[in-house]
Design an enzyme around this catalytic site. Sequence first.
Site, short mmCIF file in Angstrom:
data_model
loop_
_atom_site.label_atom_id
_atom_site.label_comp_id
_atom_site.label_asym_id
_atom_site.label_seq_id
_atom_site.Cartn_x
_atom_site.Cartn_y
_atom_site.Cartn_z
CG PHE A 142 -1.87 1.23 1.12
CD1 PHE A 142 -3.06 1.15 0.40
CD2 PHE A 142 -1.53 2.46 1.68
CE1 PHE A 142 -3.89 2.26 0.26
CE2 PHE A 142 -2.36 3.57 1.54
CZ PHE A 142 -3.55 3.45 0.83
CG ASP A 227 5.56 3.93 1.86
OD1 ASP A 227 5.54 4.67 2.87
OD2 ASP A 227 4.58 3.81 1.09
CE LYS A 256 -1.01 7.24 6.62
NZ LYS A 256 -0.83 6.03 5.87
C1 LIG Z 1 -1.01 6.06 4.34
C2 LIG Z 1 0.08 5.50 3.52
C3 LIG Z 1 0.42 6.07 2.28
C4 LIG Z 1 -0.38 7.18 1.65
O1 LIG Z 1 -0.41 8.34 2.42
P1 LIG Z 1 -1.57 9.43 2.12
O2 LIG Z 1 -1.19 10.59 3.00
O3 LIG Z 1 -2.86 8.80 2.53
O4 LIG Z 1 -1.50 9.75 0.67
C5 LIG Z 1 1.50 5.55 1.60
N1 LIG Z 1 2.21 4.53 2.09
C6 LIG Z 1 1.92 3.95 3.28
C7 LIG Z 1 2.76 2.84 3.79
C8 LIG Z 1 0.83 4.41 4.03
O5 LIG Z 1 0.51 3.83 5.18
#
Ligand SMILES: *Cc1c(COP(=O)(O)O)cnc(C)c1O
Length: 402
Positions: A142, A227, A256
Site C-alpha cells: 500500500f 516507504d 503521516k
Molecule cells: C497512508 C500511507 C500512504 C499514503 O499516504 P496518504 O497521506 O494517505 O496519501 C503511503 N504509504 C503507506 C505505507 C501508508 O501507510
Amino acid sequence: MMSNSEYFIRLEDQYGAHNYHPLDVVLTRGEGVWVYDVDGNKYLDCLSAYSALNQGHNHPKIRQAMIDQLDKITLTSRAFRNDQLGPFYKKLSDVTGYEMSLPMNSGAEAVETAIKVARKWAYVVKGVPRYEADIIVAEGNFHGRTTTIISFSSIEFYKHDFGPFTPGFPSVPYGDLDAIKAAITPNTAAIMLEPLQGENGVIVPPEGYLKAVKSLCEENNILFIADEIQTGLGRTGALFASQHEGVRPDITIIGKALSGGFYPISAVLADQAILGLLEPGEHGSTFGGSPLAAAVAVAALEVIEEENLVENARKMGQYIMEYLEEIPKKNIRDIRGKGLLIGVELKHERGGARRFAEALQKQGILVKETHEHILRLAPPLTIDKSTVDWMLPVLRDVLLMD
Ligand SMILES: *Cc1c(COP(=O)(O)O)cnc(C)c1O
C-alpha cells in the site's frame, strides 16, 4: 429521536462520496490518546489516524508552534524563500541522518516523488535506456491512491475500474528474496517496499529480509526505497522500521506523523547524490514546504525526541503483545507486529473483524479493521501504562466474545 451522531452521519452519506466505510462514531474533540463524540462518549483512539497521530491528538507543543506560525505567515509558495523551510530541512537531516529532503503534502505525493527521483537516477546515473526503468514492488503493498500508485497495487478492488495503468512496476511476493533476484534486470532502478506492511494487515517480513534486499541492491546498483509513511517516526519502536535490521535505505519516504496530525506534510529523504539530481522546475508542489508545514513538522519531530516516543512505543508494544499472547485462542488466529503497530488476525470463520471493532467501540475503544479479518491496534505513542492497563482487559473480553 435522532442522536446527534445520526444527524451528522446522514449529512455525510447524502452529500459526500462514499469512498470510505467509517465506524458510525462522530468525533468532535481529541486530546492525547482520547477522543470524544458528539453524543458525549469518550474513546481511546487505537488507530491514531493510521499513525498520523503518533504524538497524540492536539499535542500542546505542536499546536502552539502552529498558532505562532499562523500569526506570521502561512504560505509563500516556493517561488520565494521562507525562514522556516531551511531550519526544517536541517532538523530532518539531524534527526534522520539523510543529507537532504524534499517536502510534499500527502504520503502518496511523496511516493510519486520518490518514483520520479529513482527513475531520473536510473537514466542519468545508472545509464538505463530512457523510459525503460523498472521499480520492483511487493504484492500486498500500500503506497497510496494516485493513478500511478494503484497501477502496481495487487489488490484488485483498488484498481479494477481505474486503468489504464502506469507500466514499469514488476511485482513480487513480499518477503521472498529469490523472487526479487529473479525480477532484477539491468533496467531495475529501485526496489520499493514497506519495511512492514501496515494496510495489508500488519505483515512482518521474515527476519533478515530487509538486510538481504539492501545487499542485493548494492550488488546490482539498485536503489532501495523504504516507504515508512506508516511505520516511521517511532511507530514500530525504532525511528524507522528499517533500523530493526540495521538497514539505511537509499531513499526513505515519510508522512503521516511528520505533522502529528495537524497538517498534511510528507517528505522524501535521501543523500545529495540522489536528491541533488532534481533541477528547478522538474518537480514541485504549491503547499509543499510551506512555512506553516515547516514550523509544524519541526515541533512534531521535537515531540518525538523530547518525549522518548520511540522508546515508549517499544516498551508499551512489547507489554501489549505479551498480554495478547496469553488470551485463549477462541477467536484469534494470529498476533503480529512491532512496537505499537500490532495486528490481531481473527479466525476467518468468526464473522469478520468489523463486528469486533463495533463491539470495542461500545466499550470505548476505537479500532478499525483492515482487510476482512484483521484488527490493527495502533494507539498514539504517548500512551502510558495505566491507560494500557485499562485497555487490555476490555480488549480481552471482546476478543473472547461469541
Ligand atoms: C497512508 C500511507 C500512504 C499514503 O499516504 P496518504 O497521506 O494517505 O496519501 C503511503 N504509504 C503507506 C505505507 C501508508 O501507510
